[in-house]
Design an enzyme around this catalytic site. Structure first.
Site, PDB file in Angstrom:
ATOM      1  CG  HIS A  33      38.033  57.881  38.714  1.00  0.00           C
ATOM      2  ND1 HIS A  33      37.314  59.047  38.695  1.00  0.00           N
ATOM      3  CD2 HIS A  33      37.800  57.269  37.537  1.00  0.00           C
ATOM      4  CE1 HIS A  33      36.669  59.150  37.541  1.00  0.00           C
ATOM      5  NE2 HIS A  33      36.935  58.083  36.816  1.00  0.00           N
ATOM      6  N   GLY A 143      35.083  49.548  36.652  1.00  0.00           N
ATOM      7  CA  GLY A 143      34.032  49.540  37.677  1.00  0.00           C
ATOM      8  C   GLY A 143      32.712  48.999  37.144  1.00  0.00           C
ATOM      9  CD  GLN A 149      33.371  51.978  30.020  1.00  0.00           C
ATOM     10  OE1 GLN A 149      33.093  52.963  29.353  1.00  0.00           O
ATOM     11  NE2 GLN A 149      34.039  52.087  31.160  1.00  0.00           N
ATOM     12  CG  LEU A 180      31.718  58.423  44.033  1.00  0.00           C
ATOM     13  CD1 LEU A 180      31.717  59.934  43.942  1.00  0.00           C
ATOM     14  CD2 LEU A 180      30.831  57.983  45.149  1.00  0.00           C
ATOM     15  NE  ARG A 183      28.184  61.764  31.534  1.00  0.00           N
ATOM     16  CZ  ARG A 183      28.236  62.434  30.396  1.00  0.00           C
ATOM     17  NH1 ARG A 183      27.759  63.643  30.322  1.00  0.00           N
ATOM     18  NH2 ARG A 183      28.782  61.879  29.322  1.00  0.00           N
TER      19      ARG A 183
HETATM   20  O1  PAF Z   1      34.803  54.768  31.809  1.00  0.00           O
HETATM   21  C1  PAF Z   1      35.489  55.679  31.305  1.00  0.00           C
HETATM   22  O2  PAF Z   1      35.919  56.635  31.982  1.00  0.00           O
HETATM   23  C2  PAF Z   1      35.799  55.645  29.820  1.00  0.00           C
HETATM   24  O3  PAF Z   1      34.730  55.134  29.101  1.00  0.00           O
HETATM   25  C3  PAF Z   1      37.109  54.910  29.478  1.00  0.00           C
HETATM   26  C4  PAF Z   1      37.042  53.438  29.843  1.00  0.00           C
HETATM   27  C5  PAF Z   1      38.261  55.586  30.217  1.00  0.00           C
HETATM   28  C6  PAF Z   1      37.367  55.018  27.970  1.00  0.00           C
HETATM   29  O4  PAF Z   1      37.463  56.339  27.546  1.00  0.00           O
END
Ligand code: PAF
Length: 271
Positions: A33, A143, A149, A180, A183
């Site tokens: 992040h 990422g 996703q 990273l 979890r």
């Molecule tokens: O990748 C994540 O942390 C989540 O799937 C997101 C994109 C914040 C949506 O809740």
């Protein structure tokens, strides 16, 4: 750093800016992040980070409840990074309105994680669609670790002609190779070692099968991974990372996609 819990106050504030660079998160902030945030801070727009553990993307209540949360630590990190805005909405703030755009769910949502986590991508797209409507960011930082996703959000943005541009950021790994993930904080030292060994195994495997695809013997690979300490393997498949076609023979441009468990902790990666 200004903190908002309510979208109207947030919208009032950001309407004064030239544009927003948006980093969506579910908290439990780690180096992955942080690298997204640092990248976001390099452009001229103000950086907005969201922390919202989105219940609709968890297919099991227990998983939602046990998802690692570390708000105090997260706040410290964000302040240190001099993030401009933090949005920590309530459930009602996000789900208490009807969005203008309907979610577009590409058929690829049925593959890989979509097969094993029913409703997961519907939940991700639902929340991201709402965030995009509330924030209308110029950029959204995502990422490659969550490649599926990323691909599905890209398809939604394209299909609905949303103006936000995705900035794709590389997967950040520990020195031991482990990608990273929030979890990871549930893993003990021995389990981290297992995850690291699995990463190196797959890294070497990819090199080998690039040269000779016949070496891609799924049963043998799954057996090796179990021997290394993976309890259960949801999937292990090769996909072309541009068009998401499944790779079945000699190819240069593909990643190995995997989801597996160490005890009851589910990890995903693409290498
Ligand atoms: O990748 C994540 O942390 C989540 O799937 C997101 C994109 C914040 C949506 O809740």
């Amino acid at each position: 750093m200004k903190i908002f819990k309510d979208k109207h106050t947030l919208q009032k504030e950001i309407s004064k800016t030239k544009g927003i660079s948006f980093v969506p998160t579910m908290g439990g902030l780690h180096k992955g992040h942080i690298s997204l945030i640092k990248r976001s801070k390099k452009n001229k727009f103000k950086t907005l980070v969201s922390i919202f553990v989105n219940p609709t993307q968890f297919n099991k209540k227990k998983d939602f409840r046990s998802y690692p949360r570390s708000t105090k630590k997260d706040l410290k990190k964000l302040k240190k990074l001099k993030v401009n805005y933090l949005y920590m909405p309530t459930f009602k703030d996000i789900y208490g309105f009807k969005p203008k755009e309907k979610v577009f769910l590409d058929k690829f949502s049925k593959k890989l994680c979509g097969k094993f986590r029913k409703g997961h991508f519907e939940g991700v797209l639902n929340v991201v669609n709402r965030f995009l409507e509330i924030i209308k960011p110029r950029y959204i930082f995502l990422g490659k670790k969550d490649y599926q996703q990323l691909y599905l959000i890209k398809k939604h943005i394209e299909k609905r002609k949303i103006k936000s541009k995705i900035i794709v950021c590389k997967t950040i790994r520990e020195n031991n190779g482990v990608a990273l993930s929030t979890r990871n904080s549930n893993l003990n030292d021995n389990q981290i070692k297992i995850a690291s060994n699995i990463y190196y195994y797959l890294y070497k495997l990819k090199k080998r099968i690039k040269k000779n695809y016949n070496l891609f013997n799924l049963n043998r690979i799954k057996r090796d991974l179990r021997d290394l300490g993976a309890n259960k393997i949801d999937y292990l498949e090769n996909y072309n990372t541009k068009n998401f076609k499944k790779v079945k023979r000699q190819s240069k441009k593909f990643n190995i996609f995997i989801a597996y468990y160490i005890k009851n902790i589910r990890l995903i990666d693409n290498i």
